[in-house]
Write a protein that holds these residues in place. Structure first.
Motif, mmCIF file in Angstrom:
data_model
loop_
_atom_site.group_PDB
_atom_site.id
_atom_site.type_symbol
_atom_site.label_atom_id
_atom_site.label_comp_id
_atom_site.label_asym_id
_atom_site.label_seq_id
_atom_site.Cartn_x
_atom_site.Cartn_y
_atom_site.Cartn_z
ATOM 1 N N ASP A 67 11.666 -2.075 2.882
ATOM 2 C CA ASP A 67 10.803 -1.075 2.246
ATOM 3 C C ASP A 67 11.145 0.306 2.795
ATOM 4 O OD1 ASP A 67 8.817 0.560 1.281
ATOM 5 O OD2 ASP A 67 7.178 -0.816 1.722
ATOM 6 N N PRO A 68 11.658 1.223 1.971
ATOM 7 C CA PRO A 68 12.056 2.551 2.466
ATOM 8 C C PRO A 68 10.888 3.384 2.986
ATOM 9 C CG PRO A 68 12.128 2.473 0.060
ATOM 10 C CD PRO A 68 11.913 1.071 0.526
ATOM 11 N N LYS A 69 9.654 3.035 2.614
ATOM 12 C CA LYS A 69 8.492 3.791 3.089
ATOM 13 C C LYS A 69 8.165 3.474 4.541
ATOM 14 C CE LYS A 69 5.146 2.541 0.418
ATOM 15 N NZ LYS A 69 5.694 1.290 -0.137
ATOM 16 N N VAL A 70 8.571 2.302 5.015
ATOM 17 C CA VAL A 70 8.177 1.836 6.347
ATOM 18 C C VAL A 70 8.907 2.601 7.439
ATOM 19 C CG1 VAL A 70 8.234 -0.119 7.934
ATOM 20 C CG2 VAL A 70 7.494 -0.452 5.567
ATOM 21 N N GLU A 71 8.136 3.266 8.308
ATOM 22 C CA GLU A 71 8.694 4.023 9.429
ATOM 23 C C GLU A 71 8.357 3.390 10.769
ATOM 24 O OE1 GLU A 71 8.146 8.298 9.232
ATOM 25 O OE2 GLU A 71 7.629 8.124 7.104
ATOM 26 N N ALA A 72 7.497 2.390 10.758
ATOM 27 C CA ALA A 72 7.143 1.647 11.976
ATOM 28 C C ALA A 72 6.520 0.326 11.543
ATOM 29 C CB ALA A 72 6.166 2.430 12.844
ATOM 30 N N ILE A 73 6.639 -0.678 12.421
ATOM 31 C CA ILE A 73 6.067 -1.992 12.136
ATOM 32 C C ILE A 73 5.097 -2.368 13.250
ATOM 33 C CG2 ILE A 73 6.529 -4.458 11.821
ATOM 34 C CD1 ILE A 73 9.266 -3.708 10.717
ATOM 35 N N LEU A 74 3.905 -2.793 12.868
ATOM 36 C CA LEU A 74 2.904 -3.245 13.833
ATOM 37 C C LEU A 74 2.662 -4.733 13.600
ATOM 38 C CD1 LEU A 74 -0.463 -1.466 14.689
ATOM 39 C CD2 LEU A 74 -0.204 -3.930 14.660
ATOM 40 N N VAL A 75 2.937 -5.532 14.610
ATOM 41 C CA VAL A 75 2.677 -6.970 14.545
ATOM 42 C C VAL A 75 1.394 -7.251 15.319
ATOM 43 C CG1 VAL A 75 3.506 -9.272 15.147
ATOM 44 C CG2 VAL A 75 5.138 -7.523 14.396
ATOM 45 N N ASN A 76 0.433 -7.857 14.658
ATOM 46 C CA ASN A 76 -0.855 -8.151 15.283
ATOM 47 C C ASN A 76 -1.189 -9.617 15.029
ATOM 48 O OD1 ASN A 76 -3.354 -7.930 16.520
ATOM 49 N ND2 ASN A 76 -4.364 -7.177 14.664
ATOM 50 N N ILE A 77 -0.866 -10.472 15.979
ATOM 51 C CA ILE A 77 -1.062 -11.913 15.824
ATOM 52 C C ILE A 77 -2.094 -12.409 16.820
ATOM 53 C CG2 ILE A 77 0.008 -14.187 15.953
ATOM 54 C CD1 ILE A 77 0.991 -12.587 13.580
ATOM 55 N N PHE A 78 -3.119 -13.071 16.305
ATOM 56 C CA PHE A 78 -4.100 -13.714 17.168
ATOM 57 C C PHE A 78 -3.926 -15.218 16.983
ATOM 58 C CE2 PHE A 78 -8.150 -15.275 18.644
ATOM 59 C CZ PHE A 78 -8.428 -14.466 19.724
ATOM 60 N N GLY A 79 -3.244 -15.844 17.895
ATOM 61 C CA GLY A 79 -2.832 -17.233 17.729
ATOM 62 C C GLY A 79 -3.904 -18.238 18.059
ATOM 63 N N GLY A 80 -4.389 -18.910 17.040
ATOM 64 C CA GLY A 80 -5.245 -20.065 17.235
ATOM 65 C C GLY A 80 -4.404 -21.279 16.911
ATOM 66 N N ILE A 81 -4.239 -21.526 15.615
ATOM 67 C CA ILE A 81 -3.310 -22.578 15.193
ATOM 68 C C ILE A 81 -1.895 -22.032 15.100
ATOM 69 C CG2 ILE A 81 -5.042 -23.949 13.967
ATOM 70 C CD1 ILE A 81 -4.168 -22.653 11.380
ATOM 71 N N VAL A 82 -1.762 -20.704 15.210
ATOM 72 C CA VAL A 82 -0.442 -20.085 15.218
ATOM 73 C C VAL A 82 0.094 -20.052 16.647
ATOM 74 C CG1 VAL A 82 0.814 -17.923 14.882
ATOM 75 C CG2 VAL A 82 -0.828 -18.674 13.170
ATOM 76 N N LEU A 122 0.857 -1.181 0.000
ATOM 77 C CA LEU A 122 0.000 0.000 0.000
ATOM 78 C C LEU A 122 0.900 1.241 0.000
ATOM 79 C CD1 LEU A 122 -2.616 -1.288 2.585
ATOM 80 C CD2 LEU A 122 -2.819 -1.253 0.106
ATOM 81 N N ASP A 123 0.331 2.404 0.214
ATOM 82 C CA ASP A 123 1.128 3.627 0.058
ATOM 83 C C ASP A 123 1.388 4.371 1.369
ATOM 84 O OD1 ASP A 123 -1.423 4.457 0.527
ATOM 85 O OD2 ASP A 123 -1.653 5.579 -1.344
ATOM 86 N N GLY A 124 1.175 3.702 2.521
ATOM 87 C CA GLY A 124 1.410 4.359 3.800
ATOM 88 C C GLY A 124 2.805 4.115 4.335
ATOM 89 N N ASN A 125 2.978 4.283 5.670
ATOM 90 C CA ASN A 125 4.311 4.141 6.273
ATOM 91 C C ASN A 125 4.338 3.240 7.502
ATOM 92 O OD1 ASN A 125 2.910 5.839 7.961
ATOM 93 N ND2 ASN A 125 4.369 7.535 7.854
ATOM 94 N N ILE A 126 3.206 2.593 7.840
ATOM 95 C CA ILE A 126 3.171 1.661 8.968
ATOM 96 C C ILE A 126 2.960 0.243 8.425
ATOM 97 C CG2 ILE A 126 1.997 0.964 11.089
ATOM 98 C CD1 ILE A 126 1.213 3.861 11.517
ATOM 99 N N ALA A 127 3.975 -0.593 8.559
ATOM 100 C CA ALA A 127 3.888 -1.969 8.068
ATOM 101 C C ALA A 127 2.979 -2.785 8.979
ATOM 102 C CB ALA A 127 5.275 -2.584 7.989
ATOM 103 N N CYS A 128 2.164 -3.635 8.378
ATOM 104 C CA CYS A 128 1.242 -4.481 9.134
ATOM 105 C C CYS A 128 1.621 -5.944 8.931
ATOM 106 C CB CYS A 128 -0.192 -4.268 8.669
ATOM 107 S SG CYS A 128 -0.739 -2.557 8.753
ATOM 108 N N PHE A 129 1.913 -6.626 10.032
ATOM 109 C CA PHE A 129 2.283 -8.036 9.977
ATOM 110 C C PHE A 129 1.251 -8.792 10.797
ATOM 111 C CE2 PHE A 129 5.655 -11.343 11.403
ATOM 112 C CZ PHE A 129 5.170 -12.242 10.472
ATOM 113 N N VAL A 130 0.391 -9.571 10.114
ATOM 114 C CA VAL A 130 -0.771 -10.160 10.767
ATOM 115 C C VAL A 130 -0.906 -11.629 10.379
ATOM 116 C CG1 VAL A 130 -1.961 -7.943 10.691
ATOM 117 C CG2 VAL A 130 -2.320 -9.595 8.859
ATOM 118 N N ASN A 131 -1.918 -12.282 10.903
ATOM 119 C CA ASN A 131 -2.260 -13.635 10.444
ATOM 120 C C ASN A 131 -3.759 -13.691 10.172
ATOM 121 O OD1 ASN A 131 -2.681 -13.508 13.333
ATOM 122 N ND2 ASN A 131 -2.989 -15.720 13.328
ATOM 123 N N GLY A 132 -4.116 -13.647 8.884
ATOM 124 C CA GLY A 132 -5.509 -13.704 8.471
ATOM 125 C C GLY A 132 -5.971 -12.425 7.805
ATOM 126 N N ALA A 133 -6.755 -12.555 6.732
ATOM 127 C CA ALA A 133 -7.217 -11.405 5.963
ATOM 128 C C ALA A 133 -8.147 -10.507 6.776
ATOM 129 C CB ALA A 133 -7.923 -11.870 4.698
#
Length: 432
Positions: free
Chosen positions: A352-367, A299-310
Motif C-alpha cells: 500500500d503506497p499510503k503506508v508510512e509506518a506499520i503498528l503491530v498490536n497482538i494480544f495473544g490468548g489463543i494466538v 482507511l485513508d491514513g498512513n499508519i497500518a494497523c495489524f491486530v488480532n480482534g475487532a
C-alpha cells in the motif's frame, strides 16, 4: 446492501456511536469464517423479501436501456422510480460521469426511463460512500413508485445481551434512527424474541401498535412483522432492517427499503443466497486478504494497523488518532494464526503506497506470540521492509517472541503497551 450498525446501537441503548467505529460494522472479525461480508444489491434483498411473502413494490431489473424501457411499460404504473444499483448509500444525491445528476429518479413517462437508463448504465456513479472515481453501474431497478403516508422503522437483529433475536421499532422512520434514539429514546421499542417460540401474535400486534399503525393496518403490519421474522430465520440473517416500513394512502403496509446481514458461518446451507453476492465492487485487497483468513478494511491514513480482534482494532485506531496519527487500515489476524498468514499480511500492508509506518498490536490468548514474531522477521527480511515497524506483543509465549525479535538484528521498535506503540508509530513518521 451496505451493512448497518444503527439498529444494533439502538437495541443496546447506545448514544452517538463514533463514526470511526461504524466502518468496523463491515468486518467479520467476530466470526470464525474467513469470508468477507456478503453484499447484496437492493433488488436482491427485495427479491428475498418478496419470496417470503413480505410486501414490497413491484419491480423489474434491467441491464440495458431498452430492457429498462420495456420494464417500465410492463409495470403500467402511475409513477415509476428508477434506481441505479450499486453497493453504496447516497445514490439519490450522486453524480454520474455522463453528466446525469442523481442515481434515483421518478417519472410518470416510461419513455423517460429509457432515456435516464441510457445515462446510468455503463457510467460511473459517485456518491459520498464511493471512491472518488465512482462505481460503474451495470444494473438498474425499475419499480412502481408508491406514495408514503407515514414512515416507521423496524428491524430484527441478533443481540448478545438478549442471547438471541430482538425486534426494534420506532414510529419515527425514514430518518437517521440513531438520532431518534439519542433525542427521543421513548420512541424506541424493543421486543425480545424467544428463539424456540418465535414471534408471538401478541408481540407482533404490540409492536404494530407501538409503530403507530391503526385499525386494519395494525393486523396487516403485524403480519408483515411475522413474515420478516420468517425471512430472518430462513436465510440465517443476523439483521433485517427496514427503513422505512411505511403505509400508503390506499391502506397498504409496504417494506420500502431493507438491509439484510447474513451469518457467514451458515454459508454451507445458504449457497443460493451467497451465490448472489456481487463481487464487482469489492476491494481487491480485502479479497486477497480473505484468501489467507485475514480480515482487512482500508482507511485513508498512513499508519497500518495489524491486530488480532475487532475490539483491539478499534482501540488501536482510536489511540493512533489520539496521538495525532491516522490509521491506513486495520488488518485482523484472527485466532488460528500461522506464520504464513503474518507474512501475507505484511505483504499486503507493504504494497500500500499510503503506508508510512506499520503498528503491530497482538494480544495473544489463543494466538501464539512466537509464531507472530517468526512471521514478522521473515516478512521484514524477504520483503525488505522500508517503513518503520513498531511491535507490541502480549500474552502466550510472549518472552520467546520478544527474544526472536530482539535477536533478529532488524530495526524493529518494541513497545511496552498500546499507548507507547501508538506514540512511537506517529513519531516515526514525523521524523521523516
Amino acid at each position: 446492501m451496505a451493512v448497518s450498525m444503527a439498529s444494533q446501537a439502538v437495541a443496546r441503548g447506545l448514544r452517538g456511536a463514533s463514526v470511526k467505529h461504524l466502518f468496523l460494522s463491515k468486518s467479520k472479525s467476530l466470526q470464525s469464517n474467513p469470508r468477507r461480508w456478503l453484499n447484496l444489491q437492493e433488488y436482491q434483498s427485495k427479491k428475498l423479501m418478496q419470496d417470503s411473502g413480505v410486501t414490497v413494490q413491484r419491480f423489474f431489473v434491467a441491464e440495458t436501456p431498452s430492457a429498462a424501457l420495456e420494464a417500465a411499460r410492463k409495470l403500467n404504473a402511475k409513477e415509476i422510480v428508477l434506481k441505479a444499483q450499486i453497493l453504496a448509500g447516497g445514490r439519490g444525491k450522486g453524480v454520474f460521469n455522463s453528466g446525469l445528476k442523481g442515481g434515483v429518479h421518478l417519472t410518470k413517462d416510461p419513455a423517460v426511463v429509457g432515456e435516464l437508463a441510457n445515462k446510468m448504465l455503463g457510467f460511473n456513479l459517485t456518491t459520498k460512500q464511493t471512491p472518488k472515481e465512482g462505481v460503474k453501474v451495470k444494473t438498474v431497478m425499475v419499480a412502481e413508485a408508491l406514495d408514503i403516508a407515514r414512515e416507521t422503522y423496524f428491524a430484527i437483529l441478533m443481540d448478545r445481551s438478549c442471547n438471541g433475536p430482538v425486534m426494534v421499532g420506532s414510529p419515527q422512520g425514514g430518518v437517521d434512527i440513531e438520532e431518534v434514539a439519542a433525542k427521543t429514546p421513548e420512541l424506541i421499542f424493543k421486543e425480545v424474541i424467544d428463539i424456540f417460540e418465535g414471534v408471538r401474535d401478541e408481540q407482533a400486534l404490540r409492536m404494530a401498535v407501538n409503530l403507530g399503525f391503526k385499525g386494519p393496518l395494525e393486523r396487516q403490519a403485524a403480519d408483515q412483522i411475522k413474515k420478516l421474522y420468517d425471512l430472518f430465520l430462513k436465510v440465517d440473517a443476523t439483521q433485517v432492517e427496514v427503513n422505512p416500513l411505511g403505509e400508503t394512502p390506499e391502506g397498504r403496509v409496504v417494506c420500502f427499503d431493507a438491509k439484510i446481514n447474513f451469518d457467514d458461518n451458515a454459508e454451507f446451507r445458504q449457497k443460493d443466497v451467497f451465490a448472489m453476492e456481487d463481487m464487482t465492487e469489492s476491494d481487491p485487497t480485502e479479497m486477497e486478504a480473505a484468501k489467507y483468513d485475514l480480515k482487512y478494511i482500508g482507511l485513508d491514513g498512513n499508519i497500518a494497523c495489524f491486530v488480532n480482534g475487532a475490539g483491539l482494532a478499534m482501540a488501536t485506531c482510536d489511540i493512533i488518532d489520539l496521538h495525532g496519527g491516522k490509521p491506513a487500515n486495520f488488518l485482523d489476524l484472527g485466532g488460528g494464526v500461522k506464520e504464513n498468514q503474518v507474512y501475507q499480511a505484511f505483504k499486503l500492508l507493504s504494497a500500500d503506497p499510503k503506508v508510512e509506518a506499520i503498528l503491530v498490536n497482538i494480544f495473544g490468548g489463543i494466538v501464539n506470540c512466537a509464531i507472530v514474531a517468526k512471521g514478522i522477521t521473515k516478512a521484514c527480511r524477504e520483503l525488505e521492509l522500508k517503513v518503520p515497524l513498531v511491535v507490541r506483543l502480549e500474552g502466550t509465549n510472549v518472552q520467546e517472541a520478544k527474544r526472536i525479535l530482539s535477536e533478529s538484528g532488524l530495526p524493529i521498535m518494541a513497545a511496552n503497551d498500546l499507548d507507547d506503540a501508538a506514540r512511537k508509530a506517529v513519531a516515526s513518521i514525523a521524523k521523516k
